[in-house]
Design an enzyme around this catalytic site. Sequence first.
Site, PDB file in Angstrom:
ATOM      1  N   CYS A  86       0.829  -1.208   0.000  1.00 49.34           N
ATOM      2  CA  CYS A  86       0.000   0.000   0.000  1.00 49.34           C
ATOM      3  C   CYS A  86       0.871   1.269   0.000  1.00 49.34           C
ATOM      4  O   CYS A  86       1.469   1.592  -1.009  1.00 49.34           O
ATOM      5  CB  CYS A  86      -0.997  -0.025   1.148  1.00 49.34           C
ATOM      6  SG  CYS A  86      -2.383   1.108   0.902  1.00 49.34           S
TER       7      CYS A  86
ATOM      8  N   HIS B  57      -3.633  -4.929   0.313  1.00 50.57           N
ATOM      9  CA  HIS B  57      -3.155  -5.371   1.628  1.00 50.57           C
ATOM     10  C   HIS B  57      -3.148  -6.899   1.695  1.00 50.57           C
ATOM     11  O   HIS B  57      -4.146  -7.518   2.073  1.00 50.57           O
ATOM     12  CB  HIS B  57      -4.047  -4.804   2.735  1.00 50.57           C
ATOM     13  CG  HIS B  57      -3.783  -3.365   3.036  1.00 50.57           C
ATOM     14  ND1 HIS B  57      -2.947  -2.944   4.051  1.00 50.57           N
ATOM     15  CD2 HIS B  57      -4.227  -2.239   2.417  1.00 50.57           C
ATOM     16  CE1 HIS B  57      -2.891  -1.629   4.060  1.00 50.57           C
ATOM     17  NE2 HIS B  57      -3.663  -1.174   3.080  1.00 50.57           N
TER      18      HIS B  57
ATOM     19  N   GLU C 203      -1.630  -8.723   3.829  1.00 55.95           N
ATOM     20  CA  GLU C 203      -1.449  -9.216   5.203  1.00 55.95           C
ATOM     21  C   GLU C 203      -2.767  -9.509   5.918  1.00 55.95           C
ATOM     22  O   GLU C 203      -2.761 -10.104   7.001  1.00 55.95           O
ATOM     23  CB  GLU C 203      -0.632  -8.201   6.013  1.00 55.95           C
ATOM     24  CG  GLU C 203      -1.387  -6.979   6.508  1.00 55.95           C
ATOM     25  CD  GLU C 203      -1.723  -5.937   5.466  1.00 55.95           C
ATOM     26  OE1 GLU C 203      -2.485  -5.002   5.787  1.00 55.95           O
ATOM     27  OE2 GLU C 203      -1.211  -6.043   4.325  1.00 55.95           O
TER      28      GLU C 203
END
Length: 268
Positions: A124, A232, A234
């Site tokens: 990001c 994202h 994660e």
Amino acid sequence: MSRSSIPGSSAPGRLPLVGVTACRIMGEHNASHRVGEKYVTAMSEVAGVCPVIIPALPGGIDIDSLLDRLDGVFLTGSPSNVEPSRYDGGDSATPDEHDPARDGVTLDLARAAVARGIPLLGVCRGAQELNVAFGGTLHQEVHTNTGGLDHRMRRDVPYDWKYRPAHSLELAAGGALAAIAGPGPHLVNSLHGQAIDRLGPRVVVEGRAPDGVVEAISIADAPAFALAVQWHPEWPRPVEGINRAIFEAFGAAARAMAAGARVGVAAE
């Protein structure tokens, strides 16, 4: 001097040491340096490395000394945006959403890590930082693109829903990310108000959203892993699919660095 002879460097059998960038958050009386647990957890549990937090402290970070001891660098996401003055972007569309202290660390850190062949992964804001560090610019309000998607985070849904797949990902055929993740199809989330505009001279597009917005980049001729994505990977957990493949490939590159070798972004 070899890396194995540097005090604090990874020795055989030890986990690679990966620096994770933090943000400077001003409180009522003092500033804090923070990073979301989701980032360090992804490093530990998915990439299989030992994360250490890098404070957003430009005057207190000797980048060469830091990189002497690291086997990788992870540029995290953030609510803040890179200051437009860093890329001749004119007036800021988000004047209250900047972190100049972080900019003062991460841009130099990204350039130095790539130059030294230290594996680097960005997420990001980290993708935007990598492009700016290598001479590119950002679009400050990507949702104003005529006919494009609204890539901003949804604010009308529960937290986990914000990270649900938002659009497909079109990978560059024969690219580094395609080699890591396979041809797909891939779906990714979308939580960003800004995006890459003009690419830096060495920045290579690895993937785009259906509306053409750049979703993944790498650095041409980098001596080691140098990849960043706009979404994202994660979250949510468990980390799966293309997201897991990215973290595992970065972890492999960091382990190779710790062992005294270099692994490129497309290496298996």
